[in-house]
Design a protein around this motif. Structure first.
Motif, PDB file in Angstrom:
ATOM      1  N   GLY A 141     -28.214 -20.304  11.621  1.00 11.30           N
ATOM      2  CA  GLY A 141     -29.109 -21.224  12.315  1.00 11.30           C
ATOM      3  C   GLY A 141     -28.411 -21.974  13.438  1.00 11.30           C
ATOM      4  O   GLY A 141     -28.967 -22.138  14.535  1.00 11.30           O
ATOM      5  N   CYS A 173     -32.720 -14.520   8.951  1.00 13.89           N
ATOM      6  CA  CYS A 173     -32.526 -15.378   7.780  1.00 13.89           C
ATOM      7  C   CYS A 173     -33.469 -15.018   6.637  1.00 13.89           C
ATOM      8  O   CYS A 173     -33.255 -15.458   5.503  1.00 13.89           O
ATOM      9  CB  CYS A 173     -32.740 -16.840   8.167  1.00 13.89           C
ATOM     10  SG  CYS A 173     -31.379 -17.547   9.124  1.00 13.89           S
ATOM     11  N   LEU A 209     -33.184 -16.428  18.872  1.00 12.54           N
ATOM     12  CA  LEU A 209     -34.322 -16.449  17.944  1.00 12.54           C
ATOM     13  C   LEU A 209     -34.214 -15.334  16.908  1.00 12.54           C
ATOM     14  O   LEU A 209     -34.589 -15.519  15.739  1.00 12.54           O
ATOM     15  CB  LEU A 209     -35.629 -16.329  18.730  1.00 12.54           C
ATOM     16  CG  LEU A 209     -36.045 -17.566  19.528  1.00 12.54           C
ATOM     17  CD1 LEU A 209     -37.253 -17.251  20.387  1.00 12.54           C
ATOM     18  CD2 LEU A 209     -36.337 -18.739  18.595  1.00 12.54           C
ATOM     19  N   TRP A 252     -31.808 -16.576  14.434  1.00 11.97           N
ATOM     20  CA  TRP A 252     -32.247 -17.818  13.806  1.00 11.97           C
ATOM     21  C   TRP A 252     -33.370 -17.595  12.789  1.00 11.97           C
ATOM     22  O   TRP A 252     -33.375 -18.171  11.707  1.00 11.97           O
ATOM     23  CB  TRP A 252     -32.712 -18.770  14.894  1.00 11.97           C
ATOM     24  CG  TRP A 252     -32.873 -20.193  14.478  1.00 11.97           C
ATOM     25  CD1 TRP A 252     -32.652 -20.727  13.236  1.00 11.97           C
ATOM     26  CD2 TRP A 252     -33.276 -21.265  15.309  1.00 11.97           C
ATOM     27  NE1 TRP A 252     -32.899 -22.069  13.243  1.00 11.97           N
ATOM     28  CE2 TRP A 252     -33.282 -22.435  14.508  1.00 11.97           C
ATOM     29  CE3 TRP A 252     -33.635 -21.365  16.651  1.00 11.97           C
ATOM     30  CZ2 TRP A 252     -33.638 -23.679  15.008  1.00 11.97           C
ATOM     31  CZ3 TRP A 252     -33.982 -22.614  17.148  1.00 11.97           C
ATOM     32  CH2 TRP A 252     -33.982 -23.745  16.346  1.00 11.97           C
ATOM     33  N   VAL A 253     -34.349 -16.752  13.133  1.00 10.41           N
ATOM     34  CA  VAL A 253     -35.555 -16.659  12.304  1.00 10.41           C
ATOM     35  C   VAL A 253     -35.600 -15.376  11.460  1.00 10.41           C
ATOM     36  O   VAL A 253     -35.395 -15.429  10.242  1.00 10.41           O
ATOM     37  CB  VAL A 253     -36.819 -16.817  13.164  1.00 10.41           C
ATOM     38  CG1 VAL A 253     -38.063 -16.773  12.290  1.00 10.41           C
ATOM     39  CG2 VAL A 253     -36.771 -18.126  13.951  1.00 10.41           C
TER      40      VAL A 253
END
Length: 324
Positions: A258, A302, A295, A298-299
């Protein structure tokens, strides 16, 4: 693009020298490695080809990396797994060691490896940071849990001759009592490869040298397999404390992903000079390409970790309820 010839009339395989920051081919790769790659391409004519548009920029239809260095190990692994699966399932006893759902995990994991290394992300990764990030996350966060969910140990043991199977078992048992069992070490390795290889200088070096590029990808896959092997042991083990330790490891990795993803997403300047002159040739704004890469890390990257943490916690709460 007309193929560049090497020794004799044999075309050079793709990635003979990655395009460097200045746009010229790297000459830092060892001569032996170059000759070995050339020999592999000559031994398999038509297998290693340059698939690019006329100006050297690949598109989705031609973004193939058909390297024997990757295809041969993948084909060998897939062949052994399927042979073992056939032996386990022979006689209609699906679920003996490997269930159909777990076999589906193997197919999904192999697909993730093919997307990362064969088509399209390896070729597009030389022109787009977002494509390169997708490749890294497939190797680190997606392919390892899927392949390990497929119980490859059971399938490979069934595929190999008895002596080899026993040797495999002894080797895995040796790993089980070595420092490779350390969840903290595996977590630190995952954090190190994420931050280390995404430093601008390190990424530029990997894109300028084929040997370093292979090392980078191998380290992502190895770190992912190491961590997810230990996490799967805890997912399948009811031992007290194992689930909580695995959850802590997952949270640490997710936090680091993140942080790095947010850094790329919210940066107001391009952090990777290598892509400044390349992403626009794919029709991408350099900063937008970098934000998309952030992104991706990050998204969606994860999500496998989040699913693993939820599963671990659910098992731990179930164990606590049974202990009452």
């Amino acid at each position: 693009m007309a193929p560049v010839t090497g020794e004799g009339n044999c075309p050079r395989p793709p990635g003979w020298g990655r395009v460097g920051v200045g746009g010229s081919r790297s000459t830092t790769a060892p001569l032996f490695a170059g000759r070995a790659a050339l020999a592999a391409a000559c031994a398999a004519p038509g297998l290693a080809q340059a698939h690019e548009t006329g100006d050297g920029v690949p598109d989705l239809a031609t973004a193939w990396t058909l390297s024997p260095l990757l295809l041969v190990p993948l084909a060998l692994f897939a062949g052994l797994y399927l042979r073992g699966l056939w032996r386990l399932w022979r006689g209609g006893h699906a679920g003996r060691g490997v269930s159909r759902a777990e076999a589906a995990g193997f197919v999904s994991g192999m697909l993730a490896l093919l997307l990362a290394g064969v088509w399209p992300f390896d070729a597009l990764g030389e022109w787009s940071l977002a494509a390169h990030m997708a490749q890294h996350m497939l190797l680190l966060a997606v392919a390892p849990p899927l392949l390990l969910a497929a119980r490859p140990r059971a399938a490979l043991a069934a595929a190999l001759p008895p002596d080899w199977s026993r040797a495999l078992h002894r080797g895995l048992q040796a790993c089980a009592i070595s420092p490779l069992r350390s969840l903290a070490a595996a977590t630190l390795a995952n954090v190190a490869v994420m931050w280390g290889w995404h430093m601008p200088a390190a990424l530029a070096l990997a894109l300028a040298s084929e040997a370093v590029h292979w090392l980078m990808h191998a380290s992502f896959l190895a770190a992912g397999l190491w961590l997810w092997t230990l996490l799967w042991q805890r997912l399948r083990d009811d031992a007290a404390g194992g689930a909580l330790a695995g959850t802590v490891a997952i949270v640490v990795v997710m936090m680091q992903m993140g942080f790095l993803g947010a850094l790329l997403t919210f940066s107001r300047r391009a952090l990777y000079p290598f892509y400044a002159g390349r992403a626009p040739r794919l029709g991408l704004d350099v900063l937008a390409d970098q934000q998309l890469a952030g992104l991706i890390m990050w998204v969606p990257s994860c999500l496998p970790y989040l699913a693993g943490a939820i599963w671990l916690l659910a098992r731990e709460f179930g164990r606590l309820r049974q202990a009452r």
